[in-house]
Each structure stands twice: as structure tokens, then as C-alpha cells.
Write a protein that holds these residues in place. Structure first.
Motif, short mmCIF file in Angstrom:
data_model
loop_
_atom_site.label_atom_id
_atom_site.label_comp_id
_atom_site.label_asym_id
_atom_site.label_seq_id
_atom_site.Cartn_x
_atom_site.Cartn_y
_atom_site.Cartn_z
N ARG B 197 0.61 -0.99 -0.05
CA ARG B 197 -0.23 -0.15 0.08
C ARG B 197 0.81 1.45 0.13
O ARG B 197 0.65 2.43 -0.57
CB ARG B 197 -0.98 -0.05 1.19
CG ARG B 197 -1.88 1.07 1.66
CD ARG B 197 -2.57 1.53 0.38
NE ARG B 197 -3.97 0.80 0.56
CZ ARG B 197 -5.02 1.09 -0.29
NH1 ARG B 197 -4.99 2.26 -0.82
NH2 ARG B 197 -5.85 0.39 -0.03
N VAL B 281 -11.76 16.86 -7.74
CA VAL B 281 -13.19 16.51 -7.08
C VAL B 281 -13.67 15.29 -7.11
O VAL B 281 -14.51 14.80 -6.56
CB VAL B 281 -14.28 17.52 -7.75
CG1 VAL B 281 -14.05 19.03 -7.38
CG2 VAL B 281 -14.30 17.28 -8.97
N GLN B 284 -9.69 11.64 -3.28
CA GLN B 284 -8.69 12.17 -2.35
C GLN B 284 -7.32 12.41 -2.79
O GLN B 284 -6.76 13.42 -2.25
CB GLN B 284 -8.57 11.33 -0.90
CG GLN B 284 -9.99 11.43 -0.06
CD GLN B 284 -10.41 12.83 0.24
OE1 GLN B 284 -9.50 13.48 0.99
NE2 GLN B 284 -11.80 13.09 0.07
N ALA B 285 -6.90 11.65 -3.66
CA ALA B 285 -5.77 11.82 -4.21
C ALA B 285 -5.81 11.23 -5.66
O ALA B 285 -6.91 10.79 -6.28
CB ALA B 285 -4.70 10.84 -3.63
N LEU B 293 -11.11 14.15 -12.06
CA LEU B 293 -11.81 15.46 -12.45
C LEU B 293 -11.49 16.70 -11.51
O LEU B 293 -11.11 16.61 -10.42
CB LEU B 293 -13.24 15.27 -12.29
CG LEU B 293 -14.27 16.30 -12.79
CD1 LEU B 293 -14.11 16.60 -14.17
CD2 LEU B 293 -15.78 16.16 -12.22
N LEU B 295 -11.76 20.75 -10.80
CA LEU B 295 -12.80 22.21 -11.21
C LEU B 295 -11.62 23.57 -10.89
O LEU B 295 -10.61 23.14 -10.17
CB LEU B 295 -13.67 22.24 -10.01
CG LEU B 295 -14.82 21.45 -9.84
CD1 LEU B 295 -16.06 21.87 -9.04
CD2 LEU B 295 -15.46 21.47 -11.51
N LEU C 6 -22.40 22.25 -11.61
CA LEU C 6 -21.35 22.29 -10.71
C LEU C 6 -21.79 21.44 -9.55
O LEU C 6 -21.07 20.57 -9.20
CB LEU C 6 -21.16 23.63 -10.39
CG LEU C 6 -20.35 24.44 -11.37
CD1 LEU C 6 -20.29 26.04 -10.82
CD2 LEU C 6 -18.91 23.90 -11.35
N ILE C 9 -21.48 17.68 -10.21
CA ILE C 9 -20.14 17.21 -10.30
C ILE C 9 -19.62 17.29 -8.89
O ILE C 9 -18.97 16.26 -8.41
CB ILE C 9 -19.33 18.41 -10.89
CG1 ILE C 9 -19.65 18.36 -12.39
CG2 ILE C 9 -17.79 17.88 -10.81
CD1 ILE C 9 -19.22 19.35 -13.52
N TRP C 10 -19.99 18.21 -7.97
CA TRP C 10 -19.31 17.93 -6.40
C TRP C 10 -20.02 16.91 -5.67
O TRP C 10 -19.30 16.37 -4.96
CB TRP C 10 -20.00 19.52 -5.96
CG TRP C 10 -19.88 19.57 -4.61
CD1 TRP C 10 -18.68 19.54 -3.59
CD2 TRP C 10 -20.91 19.41 -3.33
NE1 TRP C 10 -18.99 19.40 -2.34
CE2 TRP C 10 -20.42 19.46 -2.01
CE3 TRP C 10 -22.31 19.36 -3.78
CZ2 TRP C 10 -21.11 19.51 -1.04
CZ3 TRP C 10 -22.92 19.45 -2.48
CH2 TRP C 10 -22.55 19.44 -1.30
N PRO C 13 -18.84 12.07 -6.40
CA PRO C 13 -18.18 10.94 -5.58
C PRO C 13 -18.64 10.04 -4.76
O PRO C 13 -18.31 9.22 -4.24
CB PRO C 13 -16.81 11.55 -5.22
CG PRO C 13 -16.99 12.97 -5.55
CD PRO C 13 -18.22 13.36 -5.94
N PRO C 46 -6.99 3.43 3.95
CA PRO C 46 -5.88 4.64 3.84
C PRO C 46 -6.06 5.48 2.46
O PRO C 46 -6.32 4.79 1.53
CB PRO C 46 -4.69 4.06 4.14
CG PRO C 46 -4.79 2.51 3.95
CD PRO C 46 -6.21 2.32 4.20
N GLY C 47 -6.20 6.67 2.69
CA GLY C 47 -6.16 7.63 1.28
C GLY C 47 -7.64 7.81 0.96
O GLY C 47 -7.80 8.51 -0.25
N ALA C 48 -8.59 6.93 1.43
CA ALA C 48 -9.96 7.04 0.87
C ALA C 48 -10.97 8.12 1.58
O ALA C 48 -11.76 8.67 1.15
CB ALA C 48 -10.52 5.84 0.89
N VAL C 49 -10.21 8.55 2.71
CA VAL C 49 -11.12 9.41 3.57
C VAL C 49 -10.19 10.63 3.82
O VAL C 49 -8.99 10.63 4.15
CB VAL C 49 -11.54 8.79 4.71
CG1 VAL C 49 -12.45 9.60 5.73
CG2 VAL C 49 -12.22 7.58 4.56
N ARG C 50 -11.06 11.86 3.74
CA ARG C 50 -10.16 13.05 3.88
C ARG C 50 -10.17 13.07 5.46
O ARG C 50 -11.07 13.03 6.39
CB ARG C 50 -11.05 14.44 3.46
CG ARG C 50 -10.55 15.59 3.64
CD ARG C 50 -11.16 16.67 3.00
NE ARG C 50 -12.68 16.83 3.00
CZ ARG C 50 -13.23 17.41 3.85
NH1 ARG C 50 -12.78 18.05 4.80
NH2 ARG C 50 -14.75 17.36 3.97
#
Lengths: 190, 390, 210
Positions: B197, B281, B284-285, B293, B295, C6, C9-10, C13, C46-50
């Protein structure tokens, strides 16, 4: 398991419902009577009790198994995102607003001596979309794409939820019944 | 519906419709087996990695692969795949000190008749019989079981000594989830899940924080409407190049500065400086496997000259102006613009974007119409662009 | 283009697993969802959640982690599915109970026998139970005690409350369960129940654990 089969013949069942932060006394009573009807359908002799009161009539002595089912409900989380409501207003409700609520139904099954036979916390989550866009999309899907039994109508969610709850409750009480018979036979064997 | 399909599959299928449903169910099973076997491979890799890090035996020890079982309901084809993979990974990692050996007597069903009665068993379950069949004592049998438990795939392994009391000398249970991305590992350089990972994230993050974009963009200007409407400028084509910096390693925010040049001989020329801020958007990475995508919002300063640039002024063009403009004294306009748009990036190499642009200076101009109105802001121009990043 | 696009799009995810316009209830039933705190979610994915900002978040966030079942419901019998879905937690609990119930048997060698209608599921339960006993630090053997054909004929006709104690006695009498060995039997008593019971057989005496 099939909640409409005769699974609990010869079982005396006390259903005890507790009101709390999620359910008012009326709602707890209504839940109690619905669950009681479910178990009666399965062949059990049911008595309903609200809260910690003693049962109105003593359980009949000729039944081999006596079980008490305790039901408590509590809220786990609820969210109501103000950003989505703002978007809903700004778009004339084309973007649906969303409310979400998660709750747990704690079920405890005991035998006549108060011995814990089975315990489970059944969790549910209800997500509700509000808005013209959601309604129009859903209605269009209902009549164009979905089969009749798959249609999403205002009461569908609660029907699914009840059906699920009834199945799981039935399974839990059935497991408790087998467990109580096993306990009795092992005590008799000693 | 699936449950009665299953019921039908268990009954004797004779009806063509039932047969079709049985085939459908088999197809569903095969599809699941296909998806699950890679996740099972990962678990086997993880198992051998752990065996390599902490070997059970100090010396290379012969081991019989006595059984590999797959999730109940999935076919034996998957079993063969797992067996082969385990053998391949164990051979590629001799440090695990497990040498797979061939022992047909161990895995075969054997029948022994004696004065005590007739016993039918597998060789590994009857070590006394194995000794009679000439299998040397002290061998070990490795059992592997993979099971689907809800959303997780669980791998269990145990190693049994083939002596009369059949003691289990080692066992291990590993669990994983198939909804997590497959680990990036190959069979000769095994890594732990955490290392794999970390390597994946390093790869994502490590592609430098500076990117050089080169862009071709086209802007079209909205036609003015109404009685006193003027003449809109012609579409402009720009070549832009610059630098794009990302303050966060995951490239969630990037900022860019570009310089642009536009030339259509006999019509116009132009220079442009542009600054832009983009926000990811779609996650997260930045993703290696999916388009990203962004903006973006930006501002630019342009200066254009040439006969076709006369519309960049606030009054409607008069015939007189059009005539005088064609003389030596070419029209020239310098103006600022604000833009808002979205860009799709593929692997941070190729980008495609669309944007709306407003020029506050020409808010009252009769030469410009509007494509859209966002509150008090009028979008005078619409643009599309293709970018190559180096 | 206006605000709608807009915002669409926001919002794109976010994918939710509940039944609704794009997902029918059968499909949704194949997801198991768990509510996680932000910190737990960062560990799980890891990496998927802010992550939480250094000065906290604008509003409280938690994460609903939904995972699809590996085998969709309906591919196996419902009873088997119920047992196998939570096999690991069941056997861990049984092994813990077995270890705690008879501390005097910690030095014994443990054998495992499973009485479940489906042989394939039996083998799975047995494998898992042996691993769970090993994880409890007990000595476990792969040997299975045997009964003579005559014993099997008699015992299979008895009601369960008599059958298991009798089988236990016979194991000790015929020497297939020796001194210093204890048998953990995992039993499904009733085809309709989804629990697994367990009994211990040591020195010819049978005890129900649960």
C-alpha cells in the motif's frame, strides 16, 4: 427462516417493549402488538408487557418452554446536511435534500428463570430524499423501468424494514428456543 | 428469487426452463469464482510472505500439500488455480523452508482391511498405513482452506505432522476484503500488505510536483442580441505553455501559470498570461487507474491586435471604425478575464477541459452577448481545451 | 451551465448502497455496512477518507463503510450462508468458551468433531475450530475419534440429549479418545436454527458448553 411457518408451537412468549429516546410509549406499544401478532402467527402463546411491569397473567404451566423477548430501540445517528438543503432550495428542489437516520433495535431473549439465551442488536438505516427531482426520477423509474414488485413507493422502505426485522426476530427467538430446550435437557441429565 | 433458483438447481432439472435457470446460476457462480480467485491469490501471497519472514522450520522441510478447499458453492476449477499458485509462490520463495513433495499415497483414498474391521480413509488421516506403504515418517501435511465469510475472504492454513497422533504443529488465519484494491505484488518479491500500500501511494505521490502543460484552447464569444447589437469577435485559438505546481503531494490542489500566443495571419495576433487554481473533486488523491476530475478558476490578461480584434471595445462598431481599422493603425485591445471550468486528466498526462469566461471590462459592451449568467456575472466566452502534460 | 451542473459534479463521488432509484432491494441486501469513526476509516481505507483538518471540521463527520458480499445471497443454502458468514467470530467464541470452561484441560490434546448436515460446511467448521483452538494456545490434533458401525446405528436413533453423552462414553470405551485427550464437538441440533452448539467430551463424560 420463514416467519409465517409454525415455528414456535408450544412456546409461551412474553414480549416486553421499552420506550425510550427513539420510541414513545404509544410507539413501543404498537411495536409490541405487531411483534406479538407475528409470534402468535408462528404458534406461540403471547403476552405483551410494556416496560418493566410484571405480566398481567402468569404463564400457563402446561407449556414446556417460556421465553421473554425484550425490545429496546435507540438512535445511533442522524444527519441532516444543511449544505444539501441549501442546494435543494437553490435548485428549486431539483437536487434532492437528504436526511439520514440510523437506529438499533436491541433484542434480548431470556428463559423463565431470567437466563440470557440470545442477544442481538439489529441495526437499520433510513435515508430519505426530498425534492421534485427525486420524486420525478423515482416516479419515472417506477412506471418505466421497474417491475411491479420492485416499485419504490412511500411505504416501501418501512415494509422492507419490518419484513427484515420480523425475519431476524423470528430466527433469534427460534435459536433461543432450541438453546432453552438444550439447557433443559442438559439440566435434566445431571 | 435467487433462493428459489437455488432450490430448483437442487431438484432434478428436467424442464428446459429449469435447466436454463440452473445454467444461469452456474454462470453466476463461475463469475464470482473468477472475481474471488485474485483476492485468494493475495491471501496466499501474504501467507507465504509471513512464512518467509518467520519460517516454521529452521531447515528446508518436505511438506505434502494435502488439501486446498475453496468457498462452499464455488467449483473445483478454483481449487486447482489456488494449488498451482501456492506451489508457484513456495518454489519462488525457498526461504519459507517448505519444500512441496509429491505423495500420491497421502492424498489418495485408501482402504485397509484387518482383523479390527475395514477402514476407508485418506492417507493423511492414517499415518500408520502410510508407514506401511513406505512413506517415510515425520513428514508434514499442509492444509489450506479459503472461505467467503460475508464481505471478507478468510484463508486458514494448518500444518499437521504425519505421526500416529497427528499433532497440528502450526496454524494461521488471514482475512481480507475483496472490495479493497488488489495488492500490487508479484510472486518473487513479496511484500506485506502495508508495504504494498505504501509503495502504491508513493507511486501516486512521487511523480514530481511540477508538471509542464502545453495547451491548445479555443474560445468562442457569444453573439450580442437586441436592436443595437454590435459585432462579436471571431473565435480565438491559443497555444499556451507554462508550469503547473502542486502544493500537496496527492495533487488535490494545483496552481498553474501559462503564457499563450494566438496567430491567424491577416486577422489577429495575441499574447496572454494566465494563472489558474485547480481542485481535484473525484477523490482524495490523483488516481493511477481512473480519470481525475478537476474544477478550476483562473484569471488572465490578454493583449490582441490585428484587423479582427476591433470588437474588443465597449461601443458597437461603426462603419467608419471598420474602414479606419483596416488602415495601418491596427486596433489593439488589452483586457482581463476571469474563468471557471472543469478538466478531466488522464494519468496526469492528457487533459480535456471546458470553461466559461467573463471579461468585466466589456460588461456593458454591445459587441458581446452572454452564454450564461451566474448571479451578477455574465459569461461572455465559452472555451474548450486539450492539454498535454510533460 | 449553471449551478446545478457544478453541484452535480461536486456530489458525484458519493455512492450509496441503499435500495433506491438505481439499486433494487435484492442487490442492496448484498452489502454489509458498518459505521466507523473518521480515525477508524482512515486505518481501514487509507487515502480514501479526507482526514480531519488541523483545526477540526466544519461539521461532524463519520463514515459508513459498505462492503459487498463476496458470494451474493442465494448462491448457497440460507442456513449454510448464515453459519459461514460469521464463521470466524463463532469459532473464536466457542474456542474461548471451551478454554475457559475447563482450565484443568489446558494441557490436554484437543480433537474436533463437527455434526452438521452438509459435509462441505462441516469440514469448514472443523478447520476453523482447530485453528481457533490453536490460537488459544492449546495443543490440537487432526485425529478424529471413531465409532464402530454397530454403535453408530444405535446412537443415530437416539434423541440428541442421549446420543451425544452415549457417543462420548463409547469413544472412551473403545479407546479412540484416550486419556489426556478431549473432544470439542460442534453441533447443529436443529436444521432451522443458525446457532452452533458445542459440547466437551473428556474421560467419557459429556458436557454441553452452550
Amino acid at each position: 427462516m420463514d416467519p409465517y411457518a409454525q415455528n414456535l408451537v408450544g412456546v409461551g412468549l412474553t414480549v416486553r417493549c421499552f420506550s425510550g429516546e427513539l420510541l414513545s410509549i404509544q410507539e413501543a406499544g404498537s411495536l409490541c402488538s405487531k411483534v406479538g401478532a407475528l409470534f402468535e402467527l408462528q404458534g406461540a402463546q403471547v403476552s405483551l408487557v410494556l416496560g418493566a411491569q410484571p405480566p398481567s397473567e402468569p404463564p400457563s404451566a402446561e407449556l414446556r418452554t417460556h421465553l421473554t423477548v425484550e425490545l429496546r430501540a435507540r438512535e445511533l445517528s442522524a444527519s441532516n446536511d444543511p449544505l444539501r438543503w441549501a442546494a435543494c432550495y437553490a435548485s428549486y428542489s431539483l437536487i434532492p435534500a437528504m436526511t439520514e437516520q440510523s437506529f438499533a433495535q436491541d433484542v434480548v431473549v431470556r428463559d423463565a428463570d431470567g437466563f440470557l439465551l440470545a442477544e442481538a442488536s439489529l441495526q437499520g438505516r433510513v435515508v430519505r430524499y426530498v425534492g421534485l427531482g427525486a420524486w420525478a426520477g423515482n416516479t419515472a423509474m417506477n412506471y418505466i423501468v421497474r417491475e411491479e414488485e420492485d416499485r419504490v413507493l412511500p411505504e416501501t422502505a418501512s415494509e422492507h424494514l419490518s419484513e427484515d426485522l420480523y425475519r431476524q426476530l423470528s430466527q433469534l427467538v427460534y435459536n433461543a428456543k432450541v438453546q432453552s430446550e438444550l439447557l433443559r435437557s442438559s439440566q435434566a441429565g445431571r | 428469487m435467487m433462493s428459489w433458483l437455488l432450490g430448483l438447481s437442487l431438484a432434478f432439472a428436467a424442464d428446459p426452463a429449469e435447466e436454463a435457470q440452473r445454467i444461469e446460476l452456474e454462470r453466476a457462480r463461475a463469475q464470482v469464482a473468477d472475481q474471488v480467485h485474485l483476492a485468494a491469490f493475495d491471501l496466499i501471497d501474504e501467507l507465504v510472505y509471513q512464512l518467509r519472514e518467520e519460517p516454521i522450520f529452521a531447515q528446508p522441510t518436505p511438506v505434502v500439500l494435502a488439501g486446498v478447499s475453496v468457498p462452499v458453492g464455488l467449483g473445483t476449477g478454483m481449487q486447482a488455480l489456488l494449488e498451482n499458485h501456492l506451489a508457484g509462490v513456495l518454489i519462488a520463495n525457498p526461504e519459507a523452508n517448505l519444500q512441496l513433495v509429491h505423495c500420491p499415497q497421502c492424498t489418495a483414498v485408501v482402504v485397509r482391511s484387518s482383523a479390527k474391521g475395514t477402514v476407508v480413509s485418506r492417507g493423511v488421516d492414517d499415518p500408520a498405513l502410510l508407514a506401511e506403504l513406505g512413506v517415510e515418517a515425520g513428514r508434514h501435511a499442509l492444509f489450506i482452506d479459503v472461505e467467503a465469510e460475508g464481505a471478507f475472504l478468510v484463508l486458514r492454513a494448518r500444518l499437521t505432522e504425519l505421526s500416529p497422533s497427528l499433532p497440528i504443529v502450526w496454524s494461521h488465519t488471514l482475512s481480507s476484503s475483496t472490495s479493497s484494491p488488489a495488492l500490487l505484488r508479484d510472486s518473487t518479491a513479496l511484500k506485506s500488505a502495508e508495504e504494498a500500500r505504501a509503495e502504491y501511494l508513493n507511486l501516486l505521490n512521487g511523480q514530481g510536483s511540477v508538471v509542464i502543460p502545453a495547451r491548445v484552447s479555443v474560445r468562442t464569444y457569444a453573439l450580442p442580441e437586441g436592436d443595437n447589437a454590435g459585432t462579436a469577435p471571431p473565435p480565438f485559438i491559443w497555444l499556451q505553455a507554462g508550469v503547473e505546481l502542486s502544493p500537496t503531494v496527492a495533487r488535490r490542489w494545483t496552481s498553474g501559470m501559462t503564457l499563450g500566443y494566438a496567430l491567424i495571419p491577416e486577422a489577429y495576433q495575441g499574447l496572454m498570461a494566465q494563472a489558474r487554481l485547480s481542485r481535484l473533486v473525484s477523490g482524495q488523491a490523483r488516481s493511477l487507474t481512473h480519470p481525475d476530475l478537476y474544477l478550476f478558476g483562473g484569471l488572465s490578461l490578454s493583449t490582441v491586435w490585428g484587423p479582427a480584434t476591433a470588437s474588443f471595445r465597449n461601443q458597437a462598431l461603426t462603419l467608419d471604425e471598420i474602414l479606419t481599422d483596416t488602415a495601418l493603425d491596427e486596433p489593439r485591445a488589452t483586457f482581463g478575464a476571469l474563468q471557471l471550468g472543469a478538466e478531466v486528466r488522464l494519468g496526469n498526462r492528457v487533459g480535456f477541459g471546458v470553461f466559461l469566461e467573463t471579461m468585466p471590462q466589456f460588461k456593458t459592451s454591445r459587441n458581446f452577448g452572454r452564454y450564461a449568467t451566474l448571479g451578477p456575472v455574465e459569461a461572455h466566452a465559452f472555451g474548450a481545451e486539450v492539454a498535454l502534460c510533460f | 451551465m449553471n449551478l446545478t451542473l457544478l453541484l452535480a459534479i461536486w456530489a458525484s463521488p458519493f455512492i450509496r448502497p441503499q435500495p433506491g432509484s438505481w439499486r433494487d432491494p435484492d442487490e442492496a441486501a448484498n452489502y454489509t455496512c458498518t459505521r466507523l469513526s473518521l480515525e477508524e476509516a482512515e486505518r481501514a481505507r487509507p487515502g480514501a477518507v479526507r482526514p480531519r483538518g488541523p483545526r477540526g471540521d466544519l461539521y461532524d463527520r463519520d463514515v459508513m463503510l459498505c462492503q459487498e458480499r463476496i458470494l451474493p445471497l442465494g448462491l448457497r443454502l440460507d442456513g449454510d450462508e448464515a453459519v459461514l458468514s460469521s464463521l470466524e467470530s463463532r469459532v473464536t467464541e466457542l474456542a474461548g468458551a471451551a478454554r475457559g470452561y475447563r482450565p484443568d484441560l489446558l494441557g490436554a490434546t484437543w480433537l474436533v468433531e463437527v455434526f452438521y448436515p452438509s459435509p462441505a460446511v462441516s469440514a469448514k467448521i472443523s478447520f476453523a475450530a482447530k485453528n481457533a483452538l490453536m490460537a488459544e494456545g492449546l495443543r490440537v490434533s487432526d485425529r478424529a475419534p471413531t465409532l464402530a458401525a454397530g454403535d453408530v446405528q444405535v446412537i443415530t436413533r437416539m434423541p440428541p440429549e442421549d446420543a451425544y453423552p452415549t457417543a462420548c462414553r463409547r469413544y472412551a470405551d473403545n479407546g479412540s479418545l484416550r486419556a489426556g485427550e478431549v473432544l470439542l464437538a460442534v453441533v447443529q441440533l436443529d436444521r432451522l436454527e443458525t446457532t452452533l452448539h458445542a459440547g466437551l467430551c473428556a474421560a467419557g463424560s459429556w458436557t454441553w458448553l452452550r
